[in-house]
Design an enzyme around this catalytic site. Sequence first.
Site, PDB file in Angstrom:
ATOM      1  N   LYS A  51       0.862  -1.138   0.147  1.00 42.61           N
ATOM      2  CA  LYS A  51       0.017  -0.026  -0.058  1.00 42.61           C
ATOM      3  C   LYS A  51       0.869   1.156   0.132  1.00 42.61           C
ATOM      4  O   LYS A  51       1.737   1.368   0.798  1.00 42.61           O
ATOM      5  CB  LYS A  51      -0.856  -0.087   1.151  1.00 42.61           C
ATOM      6  N   ALA A  73      -9.576   5.726   5.250  1.00 35.52           N
ATOM      7  CA  ALA A  73      -9.284   6.949   6.106  1.00 35.52           C
ATOM      8  C   ALA A  73     -10.598   7.726   6.393  1.00 35.52           C
ATOM      9  O   ALA A  73     -11.420   7.962   5.617  1.00 35.52           O
ATOM     10  CB  ALA A  73      -8.113   8.011   5.358  1.00 35.52           C
ATOM     11  N   ASN A 105      -8.828   1.928  10.689  1.00 33.56           N
ATOM     12  CA  ASN A 105      -7.817   1.526  12.050  1.00 33.56           C
ATOM     13  C   ASN A 105      -8.141   2.118  12.989  1.00 33.56           C
ATOM     14  O   ASN A 105      -8.734   1.539  14.116  1.00 33.56           O
ATOM     15  CB  ASN A 105      -6.458   2.071  11.593  1.00 33.56           C
ATOM     16  N   THR A 106      -8.243   3.416  13.078  1.00 38.44           N
ATOM     17  CA  THR A 106      -8.426   4.231  14.151  1.00 38.44           C
ATOM     18  C   THR A 106      -9.921   4.102  14.783  1.00 38.44           C
ATOM     19  O   THR A 106      -9.902   3.930  16.089  1.00 38.44           O
ATOM     20  CB  THR A 106      -8.411   5.771  14.120  1.00 38.44           C
TER      21      THR A 106
END
Length: 249
Positions: free
Chosen positions: A98, A185, A207-208
């Site tokens: 990536k 994102a 992710n977060t």
Amino acid sequence: MKDLIICGKKYKSRLILGTGKYKSFEETAKAIKAAEVEIVTVAVRRVNVTNPKEPMLVDFLDPKKIVYLPNTAGCYTAEEALRTLRLARDAGGWNLVKLEVLGDKETLYPNMIETIEALKVLKKENFEVMVYSSDDPILCKQLEDMGAAAIMPLGSLIGSGRGIQNRFNISIIKTQSKVPVIVDAGIGCASDAAIAMELGCDGVLVNTAVAEAKNPILMAEAMKDAVIAGRIKKKVNANPSSPFEGLIE
């Protein structure tokens, strides 16, 4: 539910999880298991490769059972990104990668000029490249034409949890693309992931939203379900929950 197909390989899960920001590797592994993902991203620049006495991600996630997707998180130039991914291939033999080249430390918005320069070189070196990008349909099409294995437009700023801010552009990107489109994102909750799928996207990278949730394991499960469930078809007129047939007169 359709499989996610990247470079000819099929994945049943259309969810990809990042491995950063968790409290521990144990928690990371539990979240990955709960989400039932087959691909995880790994920030090469943050991987422990110098101290064998410290725990490493591979001690908790077997790279023979789950696909590691090395990424260039923290890179701000094409040169940094190239050096990082060459290191990943030399160290672990990873060819599917990536690419993300950031513009600044405040927004973490992609620097598309540097991204394109890096992609040109990576393709010459026979990497298969999934590319983090802005949500510009023209640039995304250019990335595909250059040989990107997947287009990964941001929903909103990395770690912001603001969800998909420009649904129209994401829809255009998906409509024009022949390679997978994976929203990357800004996903903040399961409903954001569901919206990405409703727009027709092939997958979602998170992710977060999982790692920093009050209950990361439960949120991982929620994300898993969000990309599977699917919404009903929108209708112009009302459609009763109970059919009219067989009513008591």
